[in-house]
Design a protein around this motif. Structure first.
Motif, PDB file in Angstrom:
ATOM      1  N   GLY A  71       0.712  -1.082   0.076  1.00  0.00           N
ATOM      2  CA  GLY A  71       0.114   0.155  -0.134  1.00  0.00           C
ATOM      3  C   GLY A  71       0.988   1.294   0.108  1.00  0.00           C
ATOM      4  O   GLY A  71       0.580   2.287  -0.738  1.00  0.00           O
ATOM      5  N   TRP A  72       1.934   1.183   0.526  1.00  0.00           N
ATOM      6  CA  TRP A  72       2.815   2.259   0.769  1.00  0.00           C
ATOM      7  C   TRP A  72       3.190   2.770  -0.623  1.00  0.00           C
ATOM      8  O   TRP A  72       3.577   3.982  -0.988  1.00  0.00           O
ATOM      9  CB  TRP A  72       4.138   2.107   1.608  1.00  0.00           C
ATOM     10  N   TYR A  73       3.355   1.865  -1.515  1.00  0.00           N
ATOM     11  CA  TYR A  73       4.040   2.355  -2.929  1.00  0.00           C
ATOM     12  C   TYR A  73       2.186   2.449  -3.958  1.00  0.00           C
ATOM     13  O   TYR A  73       2.245   3.684  -4.646  1.00  0.00           O
ATOM     14  CB  TYR A  73       4.385   1.183  -3.733  1.00  0.00           C
ATOM     15  N   LEU A  74       1.391   1.675  -3.767  1.00  0.00           N
ATOM     16  CA  LEU A  74       0.366   1.646  -4.634  1.00  0.00           C
ATOM     17  C   LEU A  74      -0.607   2.891  -4.422  1.00  0.00           C
ATOM     18  O   LEU A  74      -1.071   3.404  -5.296  1.00  0.00           O
ATOM     19  CB  LEU A  74      -0.519   0.584  -4.612  1.00  0.00           C
ATOM     20  N   TYR A  75      -0.662   3.127  -3.245  1.00  0.00           N
ATOM     21  CA  TYR A  75      -1.332   4.462  -2.984  1.00  0.00           C
ATOM     22  C   TYR A  75      -0.861   5.740  -3.407  1.00  0.00           C
ATOM     23  O   TYR A  75      -1.145   6.692  -4.090  1.00  0.00           O
ATOM     24  CB  TYR A  75      -1.827   4.906  -1.200  1.00  0.00           C
ATOM     25  N   ARG A  76       0.789   5.718  -3.160  1.00  0.00           N
ATOM     26  CA  ARG A  76       1.272   6.983  -3.961  1.00  0.00           C
ATOM     27  C   ARG A  76       1.010   7.038  -5.522  1.00  0.00           C
ATOM     28  O   ARG A  76       0.888   7.957  -6.019  1.00  0.00           O
ATOM     29  CB  ARG A  76       2.692   6.736  -3.690  1.00  0.00           C
ATOM     30  N   LYS A  77       0.883   5.874  -6.084  1.00  0.00           N
ATOM     31  CA  LYS A  77       0.877   5.846  -7.657  1.00  0.00           C
ATOM     32  C   LYS A  77      -0.385   6.080  -7.843  1.00  0.00           C
ATOM     33  O   LYS A  77      -0.881   6.869  -8.955  1.00  0.00           O
ATOM     34  CB  LYS A  77       1.106   4.464  -8.249  1.00  0.00           C
ATOM     35  N   TYR A  78      -1.527   5.810  -6.928  1.00  0.00           N
ATOM     36  CA  TYR A  78      -2.859   6.245  -7.236  1.00  0.00           C
ATOM     37  C   TYR A  78      -3.054   7.731  -6.893  1.00  0.00           C
ATOM     38  O   TYR A  78      -3.679   8.361  -7.766  1.00  0.00           O
ATOM     39  CB  TYR A  78      -3.786   5.339  -6.312  1.00  0.00           C
ATOM     40  N   LEU A  79      -2.343   8.112  -5.879  1.00  0.00           N
ATOM     41  CA  LEU A  79      -2.379   9.512  -5.565  1.00  0.00           C
ATOM     42  C   LEU A  79      -1.742  10.243  -6.845  1.00  0.00           C
ATOM     43  O   LEU A  79      -2.263  11.254  -7.226  1.00  0.00           O
ATOM     44  CB  LEU A  79      -1.752   9.827  -4.375  1.00  0.00           C
ATOM     45  N   GLU A  80      -0.413   9.780  -7.300  1.00  0.00           N
ATOM     46  CA  GLU A  80       0.041  10.604  -8.556  1.00  0.00           C
ATOM     47  C   GLU A  80      -0.848  10.789  -9.761  1.00  0.00           C
ATOM     48  O   GLU A  80      -1.028  11.769 -10.247  1.00  0.00           O
ATOM     49  CB  GLU A  80       1.387   9.680  -8.896  1.00  0.00           C
ATOM     50  N   LYS A  81      -1.573   9.616  -9.699  1.00  0.00           N
ATOM     51  CA  LYS A  81      -2.657   9.598 -11.007  1.00  0.00           C
ATOM     52  C   LYS A  81      -3.847  10.748 -10.952  1.00  0.00           C
ATOM     53  O   LYS A  81      -3.931  11.402 -11.767  1.00  0.00           O
ATOM     54  CB  LYS A  81      -3.325   8.287 -11.381  1.00  0.00           C
ATOM     55  N   GLN A  82      -4.213  10.770  -9.635  1.00  0.00           N
ATOM     56  CA  GLN A  82      -5.320  11.663  -9.423  1.00  0.00           C
ATOM     57  C   GLN A  82      -4.665  13.223  -9.439  1.00  0.00           C
ATOM     58  O   GLN A  82      -5.383  13.958 -10.137  1.00  0.00           O
ATOM     59  CB  GLN A  82      -5.844  11.465  -7.932  1.00  0.00           C
ATOM     60  N   VAL A  83      -3.438  13.437  -8.949  1.00  0.00           N
ATOM     61  CA  VAL A  83      -2.991  14.555  -9.017  1.00  0.00           C
ATOM     62  C   VAL A  83      -2.816  15.188 -10.280  1.00  0.00           C
ATOM     63  O   VAL A  83      -2.871  16.318 -10.653  1.00  0.00           O
ATOM     64  CB  VAL A  83      -1.847  14.729  -8.165  1.00  0.00           C
ATOM     65  N   SER A  84      -2.138  14.197 -11.250  1.00  0.00           N
ATOM     66  CA  SER A  84      -1.695  14.579 -12.342  1.00  0.00           C
ATOM     67  C   SER A  84      -2.959  14.911 -13.082  1.00  0.00           C
ATOM     68  O   SER A  84      -3.024  15.929 -14.222  1.00  0.00           O
ATOM     69  CB  SER A  84      -1.075  13.265 -13.003  1.00  0.00           C
ATOM     70  N   GLU A  85      -4.199  14.413 -13.090  1.00  0.00           N
ATOM     71  CA  GLU A  85      -5.220  14.625 -13.737  1.00  0.00           C
ATOM     72  C   GLU A  85      -5.912  15.861 -13.568  1.00  0.00           C
ATOM     73  O   GLU A  85      -6.311  16.813 -14.168  1.00  0.00           O
ATOM     74  CB  GLU A  85      -6.435  13.689 -13.398  1.00  0.00           C
ATOM     75  N   ILE A  86      -5.627  16.452 -12.172  1.00  0.00           N
ATOM     76  CA  ILE A  86      -6.068  17.970 -11.696  1.00  0.00           C
ATOM     77  C   ILE A  86      -5.112  18.535 -12.266  1.00  0.00           C
ATOM     78  O   ILE A  86      -5.580  19.930 -12.660  1.00  0.00           O
ATOM     79  CB  ILE A  86      -6.088  17.789 -10.130  1.00  0.00           C
ATOM     80  N   ILE A  87      -3.891  18.402 -12.382  1.00  0.00           N
ATOM     81  CA  ILE A  87      -2.935  19.306 -12.810  1.00  0.00           C
ATOM     82  C   ILE A  87      -3.318  19.735 -14.622  1.00  0.00           C
ATOM     83  O   ILE A  87      -3.156  20.909 -14.892  1.00  0.00           O
ATOM     84  CB  ILE A  87      -1.355  18.853 -12.957  1.00  0.00           C
ATOM     85  N   LEU A  88      -3.552  18.697 -15.101  1.00  0.00           N
ATOM     86  CA  LEU A  88      -3.749  18.939 -16.532  1.00  0.00           C
ATOM     87  C   LEU A  88      -5.228  19.531 -16.587  1.00  0.00           C
ATOM     88  O   LEU A  88      -5.431  20.466 -17.528  1.00  0.00           O
ATOM     89  CB  LEU A  88      -3.810  17.430 -17.109  1.00  0.00           C
TER      90      LEU A  88
END
Length: 382
Positions: A71-88
């Protein structure tokens, strides 16, 4: 310019918890909006997914996801995807994240990432002589190593963090700030002999030392009263209530003159500061404490610790007194002096507010943040 803050906390009813980090982000976000800068706050680890706008700030609540493994890695990658979509989607210019537990480790964004050093777990473990979890250290080191730029809320925090994590990075010192209009002096006479501590009841804040200090105070001033306001937590070493440990250290006489009034909201805390004769904040581990700035802004005489970051906030003998909390007698003597010399205490309180107005008010610090963000963006496109 559109700035987004990635944070686990913020003073909002939908956020499960918030401390000094959330308060400092709120102060800066509101100040930036007043300057015409677009601001989004992305809150991770929340109970629900929700988007809303309040006071010109766009909020994105991202719920915590649980995984059976990694979870320490998978949640970070999930969060990265969510934040990247907001950035765009929202055309965000720059992301700022805290250093705590290295949330941005293993994340890549197509805009600059700024890490603000408010005190890593590694930093606080070093100050408290505690052993750190290996994974926290690795994540924090990776996040700071990979950041495009770094801010530290105090020079001591910046130097100590990089030393502990064995990193060689440049950083800009931009302190935490407060809106001084929200912490105005109260000129009605405070209650005499009333000493206030406010903040979390935890060993690293010097609460246990304060019991021994107050024992010394009561020996010489039988009318002195100590008020503790804040959330009680389980002590990391003894695994029992910090409040109970504190009370067990009080002398019989001191125990009669002590009162715990619990955790309080901002407005209630301000009323307690108003009533206090002086404020004591004997912390061992801070980055740049909001409680100090709030008490100073309200023109309260202060006795604080003299450790690390302290000289970057307090001027010993001018805005109050700074003393090593382990020197119980010397600390008590400074408290007694201010209780007995009210004119000096008042003079120090006024000097403290002036110091906050000149160095730590949002009016001043927001300009430093804007200039820093602009420089980061300019360097990105050179």
């Amino acid at each position: 310019m559109h700035i987004a803050y990635l944070t686990p906390e913020y003073p909002h009813v939908l956020c499960s918890t918030s401390g000094g980090l959330g308060t400092s982000i709120k102060n800066m976000a509101e100040a930036l909006v007043s300057k015409g800068v677009r601001v989004s706050v992305i809150l991770y680890g929340q109970a629900q997914d929700k988007n809303l706008e309040e006071n010109g700030i766009q909020f994105y609540f991202i719920r915590q996801k649980n995984y059976s493994i990694g979870g320490w890695y998978l949640y970070r990658k999930y969060l990265e995807k969510q934040v990247s979509e907001i950035i765009l989607d929202k055309n965000i210019s720059l992301i700022e994240a805290p250093d705590w537990t290295g949330i941005t480790a293993f994340m890549k964004f197509n805009v600059p990432l700024v890490i603000r050093m408010n005190g890593t777990d590694a930093y606080f473990c070093a100050l408290e002589n505690r052993k750190q979890k290996i994974k926290n250290r690795l994540f924090e080191r990776q996040a700071i190593h990979d950041a495009d730029s770094i801010i530290s809320v105090s020079d001591f925090t910046g130097r100590k963090t990089l030393e502990v994590l064995n990193l060689n990075r440049n950083y800009e010192v931009i302190p935490n700030s407060i809106s001084v209009k929200n912490f105005m002096p109260y000129y009605n006479n405070p209650k005499s002999n009333r000493i206030l501590y406010f903040g979390t009841l935890i060993r690293k804040k010097g609460v246990l030392e304060l019991a021994s200090i107050f024992n010394e105070v009561v020996k010489q001033n039988k009318e002195a009263k100590l008020i503790l306001a804040g959330r009680d937590v389980v002590d990391i070493f003894e695994q029992v209530s910090t409040l109970e440990l504190f009370k067990n250290k009080l002398s019989t006489e001191a125990a009669k003159n002590f009162e715990y009034i619990g955790s309080m909201n901002y407005s209630m805390i301000k009323r307690e500061i108003e009533k206090a004769n002086l404020v004591v904040l004997p912390s061992f581990a801070e980055a740049l404490p909001m409680t100090w700035l709030e008490a100073m802004a309200m023109e309260k005489a202060l006795v604080t610790s003299n450790i690390g970051w302290a000289p970057e906030v307090m001027i010993n003998g001018v805005t109050g007194f700074t003393v090593n909390p382990k020197n119980h007698i010397a600390y008590a003597e400074r408290i007694l002096y201010l209780m007995e010399n009210l004119k000096t205490a008042s003079k120090m309180g006024k000097a403290a507010r002036k110091e906050v107005e000149n160095k730590f008010s949002t009016r001043v610090v927001v300009e430093q943040n804007i200039a820093f963000y602009q420089q980061v963006l300019e360097n990105r496109f050179k």
